[in-house]
Design a protein around this motif. Structure first.
Motif, PDB file in Angstrom:
ATOM      1  N   UNK A  91      40.452   5.274 -11.615  1.00  0.00           N
ATOM      2  CA  UNK A  91      39.037   5.433 -11.282  1.00  0.00           C
ATOM      3  C   UNK A  91      38.851   6.601 -10.307  1.00  0.00           C
ATOM      4  N   UNK A  92      39.655   6.636  -9.237  1.00  0.00           N
ATOM      5  CA  UNK A  92      39.530   7.695  -8.223  1.00  0.00           C
ATOM      6  C   UNK A  92      39.771   9.065  -8.854  1.00  0.00           C
ATOM      7  N   UNK A  93      40.840   9.180  -9.628  1.00  0.00           N
ATOM      8  CA  UNK A  93      41.158  10.459 -10.276  1.00  0.00           C
ATOM      9  C   UNK A  93      40.021  10.891 -11.192  1.00  0.00           C
ATOM     10  N   UNK A  94      39.514   9.950 -11.976  1.00  0.00           N
ATOM     11  CA  UNK A  94      38.416  10.279 -12.895  1.00  0.00           C
ATOM     12  C   UNK A  94      37.146  10.653 -12.137  1.00  0.00           C
ATOM     13  N   UNK A  96      37.012  12.152  -9.235  1.00  0.00           N
ATOM     14  CA  UNK A  96      37.212  13.522  -8.746  1.00  0.00           C
ATOM     15  C   UNK A  96      36.973  14.507  -9.892  1.00  0.00           C
ATOM     16  N   UNK A  97      37.535  14.204 -11.059  1.00  0.00           N
ATOM     17  CA  UNK A  97      37.328  15.067 -12.236  1.00  0.00           C
ATOM     18  C   UNK A  97      35.850  15.109 -12.622  1.00  0.00           C
ATOM     19  N   UNK A  98      35.185  13.976 -12.510  1.00  0.00           N
ATOM     20  CA  UNK A  98      33.748  13.894 -12.787  1.00  0.00           C
ATOM     21  C   UNK A  98      32.988  14.877 -11.885  1.00  0.00           C
ATOM     22  N   UNK A  99      33.312  14.855 -10.590  1.00  0.00           N
ATOM     23  CA  UNK A  99      32.653  15.764  -9.654  1.00  0.00           C
ATOM     24  C   UNK A  99      32.927  17.220  -9.972  1.00  0.00           C
ATOM     25  N   UNK A 100      34.162  17.518 -10.341  1.00  0.00           N
ATOM     26  CA  UNK A 100      34.511  18.890 -10.714  1.00  0.00           C
ATOM     27  C   UNK A 100      33.711  19.320 -11.944  1.00  0.00           C
ATOM     28  N   UNK A 101      33.618  18.430 -12.919  1.00  0.00           N
ATOM     29  CA  UNK A 101      32.825  18.744 -14.123  1.00  0.00           C
ATOM     30  C   UNK A 101      31.356  18.939 -13.780  1.00  0.00           C
ATOM     31  N   UNK A 102      30.851  18.136 -12.845  1.00  0.00           N
ATOM     32  CA  UNK A 102      29.451  18.287 -12.426  1.00  0.00           C
ATOM     33  C   UNK A 102      29.254  19.664 -11.792  1.00  0.00           C
ATOM     34  N   UNK A 103      30.150  20.035 -10.897  1.00  0.00           N
ATOM     35  CA  UNK A 103      30.030  21.326 -10.230  1.00  0.00           C
ATOM     36  C   UNK A 103      30.133  22.478 -11.223  1.00  0.00           C
ATOM     37  N   UNK A 114      32.664  10.200 -16.904  1.00  0.00           N
ATOM     38  CA  UNK A 114      31.879   9.147 -16.255  1.00  0.00           C
ATOM     39  C   UNK A 114      32.117   7.818 -16.961  1.00  0.00           C
ATOM     40  N   UNK A 115      32.041   7.819 -18.283  1.00  0.00           N
ATOM     41  CA  UNK A 115      32.242   6.597 -19.060  1.00  0.00           C
ATOM     42  C   UNK A 115      33.629   6.012 -18.814  1.00  0.00           C
ATOM     43  N   UNK A 116      34.645   6.862 -18.833  1.00  0.00           N
ATOM     44  CA  UNK A 116      36.007   6.397 -18.590  1.00  0.00           C
ATOM     45  C   UNK A 116      36.161   5.857 -17.169  1.00  0.00           C
ATOM     46  N   UNK A 117      35.545   6.537 -16.207  1.00  0.00           N
ATOM     47  CA  UNK A 117      35.655   6.063 -14.820  1.00  0.00           C
ATOM     48  C   UNK A 117      34.981   4.705 -14.650  1.00  0.00           C
ATOM     49  N   UNK A 118      33.849   4.504 -15.303  1.00  0.00           N
ATOM     50  CA  UNK A 118      33.151   3.221 -15.197  1.00  0.00           C
ATOM     51  C   UNK A 118      33.877   2.115 -15.956  1.00  0.00           C
TER      52      UNK A 118
END
Length: 134
Positions: A91-94, A96-103, A114-118
């Motif tokens: 979850x934490x890794x995803x 962080x990746x989610x935030x990078x993708x957002x940026x 996001x779906x995978x993290x949730x």
């Protein structure tokens, strides 16, 4: 490190992650000391990468209750430490990746991540419901 130590670190990292995005939003948006009089208004008026960092911050806060509840319930119900740490770390890794993708404005990849993290806290809660203790 004992199992409970790892769980505390997972929760701590998940709780601090939104603040990383908040700091990025302010730095990238040109936040000045006078903006501290109304920081929410400043963030609401940001655009581009700063606005995306702010959105990542907001979404990170929104996902916290489900994550924390799943971790604590799994620990309380004596679910496997390995499973808790695996899904919690994923979850934490995803996130962080989610935030990078957002940026980076990678909207489709961001949505998949996001779906995978949730899915991580949801799977953990299902394991608690099903009594998965291995």
């Amino acid at each position: 490190m004992s199992g409970i130590d790892g769980i505390v670190y997972l929760i701590l990292i998940a709780c601090l992650l939104p603040y990383v995005f908040a700091i990025l939003a302010k730095l990238l948006g040109g936040f000045k000391p006078q903006d501290n009089k109304n920081p929410r208004q400043f963030l609401a008026n940001t655009t581009g990468i700063a606005a995306r960092a702010h959105a990542a911050q907001q979404n990170s806060f929104e996902s916290l209750p489900l994550f924390i509840a799943s971790i604590l319930l799994a620990e309380y119900m004596v679910t496997s430490q390995y499973l808790i740490m695996l899904l919690g770390s994923t979850y934490i890794i995803l996130r962080v990746l989610y935030g990078i993708c957002y940026l980076a404005n990678l909207d489709r990849l961001r949505s998949v991540i996001w779906l995978l993290s949730m899915a991580c806290p949801i799977v953990l809660l299902v394991c608690v419901l099903k009594g998965v203790y291995y």
